[in-house]
Design a protein around this motif. Structure first.
Motif: not given
Length: 277
Positions: A47-66
């Motif tokens: 992921l570090d290597a990918l972040a050096e080359r491209f913009p990244l987005s984080l899409h979470g699935v576990s915070l249970s916001l509702a």
């Protein structure tokens, strides 16, 4: 932080080498942070290597916001560490719950859109944004059965949530199509009522008929984007303007080249001379 409207792909580790070789214009990647909230090792190095080359987005699935409770403090701390490490352009989560009273259910569950639920969400989203030091966006859910007891339409609920908490919205157009089919309403009516100015990202994905009930559609992410969803996407762009757009594929994952072809279709539709500003 913001991202120039361009199309991206949900990253899968087997595609790492092909991704790093790609020179596609505007390409970006999205990952589920839960897979990378570790102290070290090859997955984080990737992921570090990918972040050096491209913009990244984080899409979470576990915070249970509702849920009624605040998001888990340890989970928020670990997510903040990852955010500070890779500096994603976008951070998002789901308008759903998965934990209640100390029990965790590995799913994204719906809820009646009551005034009380809105208060819980505003509190939890505000708390999350404060702990992360970032604005986040929430995704509209997929629906498989009709719930009773709503005080708000979904589009008005999302608009009010964004207004009160300052969060953005992630518009998943496949979710809109699946929900409209399953609940029997018009997806265009839903999209025309959606608060598009709050949208920071769009998701496109495939769906499938349920194995036990062919009349029910499942947000399966295991096939190419359907023509009906492409048509709705074009409608959204012409009405609301270009937004960063992601191709999601989580099952029956094809080659990187195949996904890139689908991504390129979305990228071409984002032409700033074609859609509204």
């Amino acid at each position: 932080m913001s991202m120039t409207p361009a199309a991206g792909i949900g990253f899968k580790p087997p595609h790492f080498d092909a991704a790093m070789r790609s020179r596609a214009s505007g390409l970006w990647f999205e990952v589920h942070p839960e897979n990378y909230m570790v102290d070290g090792g090859p997955r984080l190095a990737m992921l570090d290597a990918l972040a050096e080359r491209f913009p990244l987005s984080l899409h979470g699935v576990s915070l249970s916001l509702a849920a009624a409770d605040l998001p888990d403090a340890t989970q928020l701390r670990r997510l903040r560490v990852l955010i500070d490490r890779i500096r994603p352009v976008l951070v998002s989560e789901h308008m759903a719950w998965s934990a209640w009273g100390g029990r965790y259910i590995p799913d994204l569950l719906p809820f009646p859109r009551t005034h009380e639920a809105l208060e819980h969400l505003v509190r939890n989203v505000t708390h999350t944004q404060e702990r992360l030091g970032r604005r986040i966006s929430l995704e509209n859910p997929s629906h498989y059965l009709r719930l009773e007891g709503h005080d708000w339409s979904e589009t008005d609920f999302l608009a009010e949530l964004a207004r009160r908490s300052g969060c953005g919205l992630l518009l998943d157009i496949n979710n809109v199509y699946v929900s409209a089919h399953n609940l029997g309403h018009d997806p265009l009516d839903y999209l025309d009522a959606f608060p598009l100015p709050a949208v920071t990202e769009i998701h496109l994905a495939g769906h499938a008929a349920d194995d036990n009930d062919a009349t029910l559609l499942i947000d399966s992410h295991d096939s190419a984007v359907a023509d009906s969803v492409w048509s709705l996407y074009d409608h959204v762009l012409l009405r609301g303007g270009a937004r960063p757009t992601l191709i999601e594929r989580d099952g029956d994952v094809p080659s990187f080249a195949t996904l890139l072809t689908e991504r390129d279709r979305a990228h071409a539709l984002l032409d700033v001379e074609r859609v509204a500003a």
